[in-house]
Design a protein around this motif. Structure first.
Motif, PDB file in Angstrom:
ATOM      1  N   HIS A 198       0.827  -1.207   0.000  1.00 40.63           N
ATOM      2  CA  HIS A 198       0.000   0.000   0.000  1.00 40.63           C
ATOM      3  C   HIS A 198       0.862   1.259   0.000  1.00 40.63           C
TER       4      HIS A 198
ATOM      5  N   GLU B  81       2.212   1.769  -3.459  1.00 44.69           N
ATOM      6  CA  GLU B  81       1.159   2.217  -4.372  1.00 44.69           C
ATOM      7  C   GLU B  81       0.822   3.694  -4.189  1.00 44.69           C
ATOM      8  N   ASP B  82       1.114   4.240  -3.024  1.00 44.46           N
ATOM      9  CA  ASP B  82       0.904   5.662  -2.761  1.00 44.46           C
ATOM     10  C   ASP B  82       2.139   6.406  -3.281  1.00 44.46           C
ATOM     11  N   GLU B  83       2.114   6.724  -4.573  1.00 40.07           N
ATOM     12  CA  GLU B  83       3.299   7.293  -5.219  1.00 40.07           C
ATOM     13  C   GLU B  83       3.802   8.562  -4.545  1.00 40.07           C
TER      14      GLU B  83
END
Length: 137
Positions: free
Chosen positions: A13, A16-18
């Motif tokens: 997660h 995925e949170d660039e």
């Protein structure tokens, strides 16, 4: 240091949170780039590599390690980051290899919670804090 509970999903997660991942990587890169040339030399990365304590512990217990073997391991780890083999690691190489290592760690952990001792300024600690903040919100 703090004891935290995390699993592979916590890491995935975070990756995925660039925005969060890129920010943390940029900050870590800037900390390591002591001469501010936009590249990490082996000497600049050595402290970070040594912090991994790959061969200095066995199941969390300090062990005597061969200095020559350690030097070879650290050089090999540095080459993992230096994708174009120019003797320095730029931000994109650092970001890409860190992401690959974190994905491998997440894959190895699976999705069962694991208790770990984490350094306060580590990327894994930031991943745990992000997950905690998202759950609390």
């Amino acid at each position: 240091m703090s004891v935290e509970i995390l699993d592979g999903a916590t890491i995935v997660h975070f990756l995925e949170d660039e925005e969060a991942f890129n920010s943390s990587i940029g900050n870590r890169f800037a900390q390591l780039d002591t001469n501010n040339d936009g590249l990490l030399s082996y000497e600049e990365m050595l402290k970070e590599l040594q912090g991994l304590r790959v061969f200095e512990t066995h199941y969390g217990i300090d062990v005597e390690s061969d200095p020559g073997e350690l030097a070879r391991v650290y050089q090999s780890l540095f080459v993992q980051f230096d994708h174009n083999l120019n003797g320095a690691v730029d931000l994109e190489e650092f970001k890409k290899e860190t992401k690959q290592m974190m994905l491998a760690m997440a894959d190895g952990m699976g999705f069962l919670p694991v208790q770990m001792v984490l350094e306060e300024d580590s990327i894994l600690k930031l991943a745990v804090e992000r997950e905690y903040n998202n759950v609390a919100a």
